[in-house]
Design an enzyme around this catalytic site. Structure first.
Site, PDB file in Angstrom:
ATOM      1  N   GLY A 172      30.430  26.324  37.782  1.00 34.61           N
ATOM      2  CA  GLY A 172      30.469  27.511  38.627  1.00 34.61           C
ATOM      3  C   GLY A 172      31.890  28.037  38.766  1.00 34.61           C
ATOM      4  N   GLY A 173      32.223  28.495  39.970  1.00 33.79           N
ATOM      5  CA  GLY A 173      33.548  29.052  40.208  1.00 33.79           C
ATOM      6  C   GLY A 173      34.663  28.072  39.921  1.00 33.79           C
ATOM      7  CD  GLN A 177      27.762  30.220  33.146  1.00 32.20           C
ATOM      8  OE1 GLN A 177      28.837  30.521  32.648  1.00 32.20           O
ATOM      9  NE2 GLN A 177      27.042  31.066  33.850  1.00 32.20           N
ATOM     10  CD  GLU A 205      55.826  33.174   4.194  1.00 28.18           C
ATOM     11  OE1 GLU A 205      55.672  34.365   3.832  1.00 28.18           O
ATOM     12  OE2 GLU A 205      56.412  32.328   3.507  1.00 28.18           O
ATOM     13  NE  ARG A 208      28.054  23.052  43.818  1.00 31.99           N
ATOM     14  CZ  ARG A 208      28.979  23.609  44.580  1.00 31.99           C
ATOM     15  NH1 ARG A 208      29.990  22.862  45.024  1.00 31.99           N
ATOM     16  NH2 ARG A 208      28.932  24.887  44.885  1.00 31.99           N
ATOM     17  CD  GLU A 260      45.522  21.123  10.452  1.00 31.28           C
ATOM     18  OE1 GLU A 260      44.817  20.435   9.684  1.00 31.28           O
ATOM     19  OE2 GLU A 260      46.173  20.651  11.393  1.00 31.28           O
ATOM     20  N   GLY A 261      42.933  26.501   8.778  1.00 36.96           N
ATOM     21  CA  GLY A 261      41.772  27.117   8.142  1.00 36.96           C
ATOM     22  C   GLY A 261      40.813  27.660   9.167  1.00 36.96           C
ATOM     23  CB  SER A 266      43.398  32.761   6.123  1.00 34.39           C
ATOM     24  OG  SER A 266      43.058  32.486   7.470  1.00 34.39           O
TER      25      SER A 266
END
Length: 382
Positions: free
Chosen positions: A341-342, A338, A130, A269, A365-366, A135
């Site tokens: 990269g871009g 990370q 609500e 890469r 859910e907590g 929680s």
């Protein structure tokens, strides 16, 4: 999908032959059917529920009379679906969570809805949260007033998954048998009940069907009460005790996919003439990611195995599984971004999608800090 995923964990003693068989069949199904287009999220969820029902996977979201839910199966399905398509995991999970109270405590008449949700013919929702009680479930303010022949409900529910597309809801409301959590009850409410309206569709960073529901003099018969009046909190916690571990499993699936993508990126890469993976610092990051994935898997499947052995409550194990798996997945996915990269923050790249998908799992859910409280009380003997 980039590269092969590590499936060696299936050899762990937590699993039985039927779990390994299910994992292999589901992997093949996912490869053939996922992902689906997400352009229209409501339509995608309806499609996914129908597909999962036709494939037989939704039958695992509810137990037949006299049976128990197999939590290891639920976790394996959620992990695998999340790795392929997070929205497919969402569609599967909500069929189980949405009807969890009925599966565990429903009457024969109420359980007839399970035939529809397990086949994919109906979509389920779990309406607990609500505006002023997330929680803190004991602060629920939606009221269910006893009237002749049934109940009259008034109140607001928000952040309801499948809100706006669900056919059936489990609604938690205050019936007043005692203060706080002891005065709540659970009700089964079809979407076409007069007085139940969708007042807001909620847009979030990883699109899912979410809504605010308004109850205005919504009338339900006595037969809509799930279990006994005043048992709503117990019902909700029992459902979460089963399904909380599966949230950790979904996070684990997202983390496995991130590691998979990071390994492929590091191999492909090149930097200064060498693969990115040749750099010791990158190797260190990959090692940390693999460690977090395995540690999360051990906690998730320990919790699931413990529940499947017949343990009545696994609040501590489930809290540890959800807390660690979701927090670790956030870290694994962040590192995958990370290492890209871009490209890692470019819309349409898988790790960017994973980055948006993981964040909510540390809340629903907590929330993570709630899990810390549960764990602390357990180790303190409370």
């Amino acid at each position: 999908m980039a590269g092969d995923v590590d499936r060696s964990f299936l050899d762990w003693p937590f699993f039985e032959p039927q779990h390994r068989d299910l994992a292999a069949r589901l992997e093949a199904w996912c490869a053939a059917n996922l992902p689906v287009p997400h352009d229209d999220v409501d339509a995608a969820c309806r499609t996914l529920v129908a597909m999962l029902g036709a494939g037989g996977w939704l039958r695992h979201t509810g137990a037949s009379e006299g049976e128990r839910l197999d939590v290891r199966t639920l976790c394996l399905i959620r992990e695998t679906l999340a790795r392929h398509d997070a929205l497919a995991d969402f569609a599967f999970a909500m069929q189980g969570l949405g009807m969890g109270a009925v599966s565990l405590f429903g009457t024969d008449a109420q359980r007839a809805w399970l035939d529809r949700t397990r086949s994919g013919a109906a979509i389920a929702a779990f309406a607990l949260t609500e505006p002023a009680s997330g929680s803190d479930v004991a602060a629920t303010s939606t009221m269910a007033e006893k009237v002749a022949g049934g109940w009259r409900l008034n109140g607001t529910k928000t952040y309801i998954s499948n809100g706006g597309i669900a056919d059936i809801h489990v609604i938690f409301a205050r019936t007043g048998e005692a203060p706080g959590a002891r005065g709540l009850s659970a009700f089964l409410m079809p979407a076409d009940v007069p007085g139940l309206t969708v007042t807001e569709r909620i847009e979030v960073m990883a699109p899912h069907p979410l809504a605010t529901l308004q109850l205005t003099d919504a009338q339900l018969p006595d037969a809509a009460l799930i279990g006994r009046a005043g048992d709503g909190f117990k019902l909700a916690m029992s459902v979460l005790d089963v399904f909380r571990s599966t949230v950790g499993a979904a996070a684990l699936g997202l983390a496995r996919r991130a590691l998979q993508e990071a390994l492929a990126r590091s191999a492909a890469r090149r930097i200064q003439g060498e693969p990115l993976a040749a750099l010791q610092m990158v190797q260190g990051h990959l090692a940390d990611m693999a460690l977090k994935v395995d540690a999360a898997a051990l906690l998730v499947y320990r919790a699931a195995w413990t529940k499947d052995q017949g343990t009545a409550r696994i609040s501590r194990e489930a809290a540890m599984a959800k807390l660690y798996a979701t927090e670790a997945a956030q870290e694994v996915i962040d590192m995958a971004v990370q290492l890209h990269g871009g490209d890692g923050v470019r819309h349409g790249v898988k790790v960017e999608e994973l980055y948006r998908e993981i964040r909510a799992l540390r809340i629903y859910e907590g929330a993570s800090d709630v899990q810390r409280v549960v764990i602390a009380r357990s180790v303190l003997g409370g």
